[in-house]
Enzyme design. Structure first.
Site, mmCIF file in Angstrom:
data_model
loop_
_atom_site.group_PDB
_atom_site.id
_atom_site.type_symbol
_atom_site.label_atom_id
_atom_site.label_comp_id
_atom_site.label_asym_id
_atom_site.label_seq_id
_atom_site.Cartn_x
_atom_site.Cartn_y
_atom_site.Cartn_z
ATOM 1 N N ARG A 108 6.679 7.502 6.437
ATOM 2 C CA ARG A 108 5.493 7.409 7.283
ATOM 3 C C ARG A 108 5.416 8.668 8.139
ATOM 4 O O ARG A 108 6.423 9.094 8.705
ATOM 5 C CB ARG A 108 5.573 6.167 8.181
ATOM 6 C CG ARG A 108 4.318 5.935 8.993
ATOM 7 C CD ARG A 108 4.325 4.579 9.686
ATOM 8 N NE ARG A 108 3.085 4.315 10.377
ATOM 9 C CZ ARG A 108 2.665 3.111 10.757
ATOM 10 N NH1 ARG A 108 3.410 2.050 10.496
ATOM 11 N NH2 ARG A 108 1.534 2.946 11.380
ATOM 12 N N ARG A 150 8.213 7.749 11.796
ATOM 13 C CA ARG A 150 7.866 6.400 12.257
ATOM 14 C C ARG A 150 8.478 6.140 13.629
ATOM 15 O O ARG A 150 7.929 5.458 14.467
ATOM 16 C CB ARG A 150 8.373 5.378 11.246
ATOM 17 C CG ARG A 150 7.950 3.968 11.542
ATOM 18 C CD ARG A 150 8.712 2.991 10.696
ATOM 19 N NE ARG A 150 8.257 1.636 10.898
ATOM 20 C CZ ARG A 150 8.478 0.944 12.006
ATOM 21 N NH1 ARG A 150 9.127 1.483 13.019
ATOM 22 N NH2 ARG A 150 8.033 -0.297 12.112
ATOM 23 N N PHE A 177 -3.810 7.006 5.641
ATOM 24 C CA PHE A 177 -4.402 5.660 5.731
ATOM 25 C C PHE A 177 -5.051 5.356 7.073
ATOM 26 O O PHE A 177 -5.676 4.315 7.217
ATOM 27 C CB PHE A 177 -3.391 4.566 5.332
ATOM 28 C CG PHE A 177 -2.083 4.585 6.086
ATOM 29 C CD1 PHE A 177 -2.022 4.212 7.418
ATOM 30 C CD2 PHE A 177 -0.902 4.946 5.445
ATOM 31 C CE1 PHE A 177 -0.823 4.203 8.100
ATOM 32 C CE2 PHE A 177 0.314 4.946 6.129
ATOM 33 C CZ PHE A 177 0.352 4.576 7.463
ATOM 34 N N LYS A 205 0.550 -7.320 5.393
ATOM 35 C CA LYS A 205 1.197 -6.796 4.184
ATOM 36 C C LYS A 205 1.557 -7.911 3.228
ATOM 37 O O LYS A 205 1.861 -9.035 3.640
ATOM 38 C CB LYS A 205 2.431 -5.976 4.557
ATOM 39 C CG LYS A 205 3.479 -6.691 5.365
ATOM 40 C CD LYS A 205 4.593 -5.711 5.781
ATOM 41 C CE LYS A 205 5.498 -6.309 6.830
ATOM 42 N NZ LYS A 205 6.503 -5.435 7.363
ATOM 43 N N ARG A 248 2.460 -5.450 16.207
ATOM 44 C CA ARG A 248 2.351 -6.069 14.899
ATOM 45 C C ARG A 248 1.299 -7.156 15.020
ATOM 46 O O ARG A 248 1.536 -8.193 15.608
ATOM 47 C CB ARG A 248 3.708 -6.663 14.508
ATOM 48 C CG ARG A 248 3.844 -7.023 13.044
ATOM 49 C CD ARG A 248 5.238 -7.537 12.737
ATOM 50 N NE ARG A 248 6.292 -6.561 12.925
ATOM 51 C CZ ARG A 248 6.548 -5.553 12.079
ATOM 52 N NH1 ARG A 248 5.844 -5.425 10.975
ATOM 53 N NH2 ARG A 248 7.520 -4.705 12.326
ATOM 54 N N LYS A 279 0.098 -0.108 -0.960
ATOM 55 C CA LYS A 279 1.183 0.092 -0.005
ATOM 56 C C LYS A 279 2.213 1.022 -0.644
ATOM 57 O O LYS A 279 2.888 0.671 -1.601
ATOM 58 C CB LYS A 279 1.838 -1.237 0.353
ATOM 59 C CG LYS A 279 2.918 -1.102 1.390
ATOM 60 C CD LYS A 279 3.469 -2.447 1.798
ATOM 61 C CE LYS A 279 4.366 -2.322 3.001
ATOM 62 N NZ LYS A 279 5.431 -1.338 2.825
ATOM 63 N N GLU A 310 -5.505 -1.981 0.721
ATOM 64 C CA GLU A 310 -4.971 -0.654 0.401
ATOM 65 C C GLU A 310 -3.656 -0.754 -0.357
ATOM 66 O O GLU A 310 -2.881 -1.696 -0.146
ATOM 67 C CB GLU A 310 -4.721 0.135 1.695
ATOM 68 C CG GLU A 310 -5.965 0.406 2.493
ATOM 69 C CD GLU A 310 -5.707 1.415 3.611
ATOM 70 O OE1 GLU A 310 -4.684 2.124 3.587
ATOM 71 O OE2 GLU A 310 -6.556 1.481 4.517
ATOM 72 N N GLU A 335 1.424 7.915 4.421
ATOM 73 C CA GLU A 335 2.749 7.723 3.826
ATOM 74 C C GLU A 335 2.924 8.843 2.803
ATOM 75 O O GLU A 335 2.064 9.044 1.938
ATOM 76 C CB GLU A 335 2.786 6.335 3.156
ATOM 77 C CG GLU A 335 4.143 5.858 2.765
ATOM 78 C CD GLU A 335 4.915 5.122 3.884
ATOM 79 O OE1 GLU A 335 4.397 4.988 5.011
ATOM 80 O OE2 GLU A 335 6.047 4.715 3.596
HETATM 81 P P1 ATP Z 1 7.039 -2.151 9.566
HETATM 82 O O1 ATP Z 1 6.490 -0.773 9.559
HETATM 83 O O2 ATP Z 1 6.017 -3.189 9.285
HETATM 84 O O3 ATP Z 1 7.931 -2.451 10.722
HETATM 85 P P2 ATP Z 1 8.654 -1.292 7.444
HETATM 86 O O4 ATP Z 1 8.704 0.085 7.990
HETATM 87 O O5 ATP Z 1 9.905 -1.903 6.943
HETATM 88 O O6 ATP Z 1 8.045 -2.322 8.421
HETATM 89 P P3 ATP Z 1 6.944 -2.452 5.682
HETATM 90 O O7 ATP Z 1 7.151 -3.725 6.380
HETATM 91 O O8 ATP Z 1 7.421 -2.437 4.305
HETATM 92 O O9 ATP Z 1 7.611 -1.256 6.359
HETATM 93 O O10 ATP Z 1 5.375 -2.080 5.767
HETATM 94 C C1 ATP Z 1 4.714 -1.350 6.744
HETATM 95 C C2 ATP Z 1 4.796 0.132 6.402
HETATM 96 O O11 ATP Z 1 4.096 0.411 5.190
HETATM 97 C C3 ATP Z 1 4.108 1.028 7.387
HETATM 98 O O12 ATP Z 1 4.973 1.275 8.464
HETATM 99 C C4 ATP Z 1 3.806 2.294 6.565
HETATM 100 O O13 ATP Z 1 4.881 3.177 6.695
HETATM 101 C C5 ATP Z 1 3.798 1.792 5.137
HETATM 102 N N1 ATP Z 1 2.517 1.935 4.424
HETATM 103 C C6 ATP Z 1 2.419 2.297 3.122
HETATM 104 N N2 ATP Z 1 1.162 2.313 2.714
HETATM 105 C C7 ATP Z 1 0.390 1.954 3.778
HETATM 106 C C8 ATP Z 1 -1.010 1.781 3.973
HETATM 107 N N3 ATP Z 1 -1.886 1.969 3.000
HETATM 108 N N4 ATP Z 1 -1.429 1.404 5.201
HETATM 109 C C9 ATP Z 1 -0.554 1.193 6.220
HETATM 110 N N5 ATP Z 1 0.791 1.347 6.083
HETATM 111 C C10 ATP Z 1 1.264 1.716 4.882
#
Ligand code: ATP
Length: 609
Positions: A287, A302, A371, A452, A446, A282, A280, A331
């Site tokens: 969120r 989030r 998503f 990712k 996690r 990103k 998918e 998102e």
């Molecule tokens: P994390 O949520 O992993 O703790 P983070 O908030 O810093 O870390 P990233 O590590 O950059 O974010 O990546 C995860 C985040 O990506 C998810 O929390 C979600 O908000 C976002 N995201 C964007 N697109 C998608 C997708 N297609 N599927 C799942 N998550 C997505």
């Protein structure tokens, strides 16, 4: 249960460094409590009177707490304030002043836990004119009947500075100790908590002997979000999700339509598809977890804070979906539909505001890229495999222009995954998230169900989200900001400690320096945070509350930092710079020591390629 007993246990916890010992003390406290008292204890230890998503806040300002202490202790407000200046802790000041008073008078009514809790609840519900005065009266009444030790914790709690260091994982450990339960119980406790985000309720149900399997996804109760693991490249992702057979075999993927969403393949899964994963786009925005309950819409961040009122266009679009009840996630990005382009991340972030909401919704309207889906019309979908959920999600949002499914391809080929990743980057997206087609929604964890791959930060697989534990005063041009940089740490899940990983002086805009200086000044402490292991001493220590995202050139080994320390060296960030302040993350969402070590290993593999 008397609150004096609770205060005694809190004091023991404060004097303890080992996480296991801390859980043992909390378990002792639970074993003397009724199930409903256990619920109250959980909220108090979490620093609140309800699960945080309910948005209740006791929040008494220092000035008003000083007034309440003055009223009960017989000292003047000025004397109380000067005591606080000396000790750096109004809780300790209250304890010392009430100690002196106690020597003079013998009369003292006894506060029960329930009385304290209902008073806190009363304070949290007070609002409007005259409410500050009413809050002071309720706190004064509690302090009147309190022992000096009780007063210390009552005051700290009301200021939002209980700082016991007992996190949710330690509370879960303590609960399972009370019933001498096995590992299965602990897993059930975690699952129940992940599904309802209300540890108080879980504690009450568990200690009353009821079955935890009754917890399921429920609209109106936010689910703790699933998180993504990291791998350094397309090949490793495909190997992990599609198995050895898929290694280096191009051309097995279903042809992906450029920039269009491929629909989830219909059941039953074709044999070839078992060796595929979903890849998918990103999106880098906000969120959102959207709840639809009998037509009413709720939106959670989030961090699971309610933010429904900020996004009227999403509320309208969600209410128009063809379902009576649902929980789904996505998102949101600000989107210019006439120019068919996304606004910047900063512009999207401006939508997180309490005022001028309607005007901002017109200026920067959001589009939600859905998503995942966890509940639909009476059915809990958290245990359903990805493909089944995806089909339900696509069916639900079909026809909506504001809520659209995330873009994806299905593939088993590293080459196709890489091409899709490069295309995502060229379209200004952050990267991709690959998903295991057979996995359930892994709430609150996690795991490799989601992996990712982001645009690279130097040799690093990802940026690091760390907690500010101290700050430095500025020199030269920075002097006017009273801010020269921060010391940041990451949590070690095994020990419950915080370990330093970087001293950051760069990457801050002037606005960020000013707002950080202001925010940090408010949470300054005299002492080093109790859980912190540090070899460095900044100009000021702060309560470990603020999370920032840090980019760096690489992870190195350093004698200056304590992250994952073996012997004298720990892991550290080389040339660290701040990328963003993360008020959407709590300290418990920071990158962990285990994750840093795994990113270091990935970096090694990447460098060896
Ligand atoms: P994390 O949520 O992993 O703790 P983070 O908030 O810093 O870390 P990233 O590590 O950059 O974010 O990546 C995860 C985040 O990506 C998810 O929390 C979600 O908000 C976002 N995201 C964007 N697109 C998608 C997708 N297609 N599927 C799942 N998550 C997505």
């Amino acid at each position: 249960m008397l609150f004096s007993g609770v205060a005694q246990h809190f004091s023991e916890v404060e004097g303890t460094v080992s996480r296991l010992a801390m859980s043992g003390i909390v378990a002792k406290l639970f074993s003397g409590a009724t199930p409903s008292e256990a619920r109250q204890l959980v909220y108090i230890m979490e620093g609140n009177v309800a699960p945080s998503h309910e948005g209740l806040d006791v929040g008494i300002g220092e000035k008003f707490a000083i007034r309440a202490i003055a009223r009960t202790s017989g000292y003047t407000e000025r004397q109380v304030a000067s005591g606080c200046k000396k000790s750096g802790d109004l809780g300790e000041t209250a304890e010392a002043l009430l100690e002196k008073k106690a020597q003079l008078s013998l009369s003292s009514s006894e506060n029960t836990l329930s009385k304290v809790f209902s008073s806190f609840l009363k304070i949290a519900r007070m609002s409007g004119s005259g409410s500050q005065e009413a809050k002071i009266s309720v706190l004064s009444e509690l302090l009147n009947g309190a022992t000096p030790l009780e007063a210390k914790y009552l005051v700290r709690f009301c200021l939002g500075r209980l700082r016991l260091g007992v996190g949710d994982p330690s509370i879960i450990d303590a609960l399972s100790m009370v019933r001498h339960s096995d590992k299965t119980d602990k897993i059930m406790l975690e699952r129940a908590f992940n599904l309802c985000s209300d540890l108080g309720e879980v504690a009450e149900v568990y200690l009353s002997g009821s079955d935890l399997s009754r917890f399921s996804a429920q609209p109106g109760k936010p689910i703790r979000p699933a998180l993504a693991e990291r791998l350094p490249n397309a090949r490793e992702i495909i190997e992990k999700l599609c198995g050895e057979e898929a290694k280096g075999e191009p051309g097995r993927e279903k042809a992906g339509r450029k920039c269009a969403v491929q629909s989830a393949p219909s059941a039953p899964m074709a044999p070839a598809l078992r060796r595929q994963c979903a890849v998918e786009a990103k999106y880098d925005g906000l969120r959102m977890q959207v709840h639809l309950k009998d037509g009413a819409v709720g939106i959670y961040s989030r961090k699971l804070e309610k933010m429904t009122h900020m996004f009227p266009e999403i509320v309208k679009a969600a209410a128009a979906l063809p379902a009576a009840s649902a929980i789904f996630e996505g998102e949101a990005l600000a989107y210019n539909s006439s120019e068919k382009r996304y606004y910047s991340f900063q512009q999207t972030m401006q939508r997180k505001r309490k005022h001028g909401v309607e005007r901002m919704a017109e200026e920067f309207p959001l589009r939600l890229f859905a998503f995942d889906i966890m509940y639909l019309d009476g059915k809990d979908l958290t245990m359903a495999p990805y493909l089944e959920r995806r089909r339900a999600l696509e069916g639900l949002v079909k026809g909506s222009r504001t809520i659209v499914p995330s873009d994806l391809i299905y593939t088993g080929s590293p080459k196709k995954l890489d091409e899709y990743f490069q295309r995502a980057l060229s379209e200004g997206l952050e990267g991709i998230i690959a998903k295991d087609l057979a996995q359930p929604y892994v709430a609150g964890a996690r795991k490799f169900a989601w992996i990712k791959l982001k645009k690279s930060y130097g040799a690093m697989a990802d940026s690091v989200d760390a907690i500010i534990v101290g700050y430095y005063l500025g020199k030269g041009a920075r002097e006017e900001f009273k801010f020269g940089g921060v010391l940041a740490a990451v949590p070690n899940e095994e020990t419950g400690k915080l370990e330093t990983i970087a001293k950051i002086g760069g990457g801050f805009t002037e606005d960020e320096m000013a707002s950080l200086a202001e925010a940090l000044e408010k949470i300054k402490t005299k002492e080093k945070p109790k859980a912190l292991v540090s070899k460095l001493e900044p100009d000021f220590w702060v309560e470990p509350k603020i999370v920032i995202t840090i980019a760096a050139d690489e992870i190195t080994l350093s004698p200056m930092h304590t992250c994952g320390m073996v012997g004298e060296t720990g892991y550290a960030l080389r040339f660290p710079r701040m990328v963003a302040m993360r008020d959407d993350k709590s300290p418990s969402d920071a990158t962990t020591v285990r994750e840093v070590i795994s990113m270091f290993e990935m970096q090694r593999r990447k460098n060896a390629q």
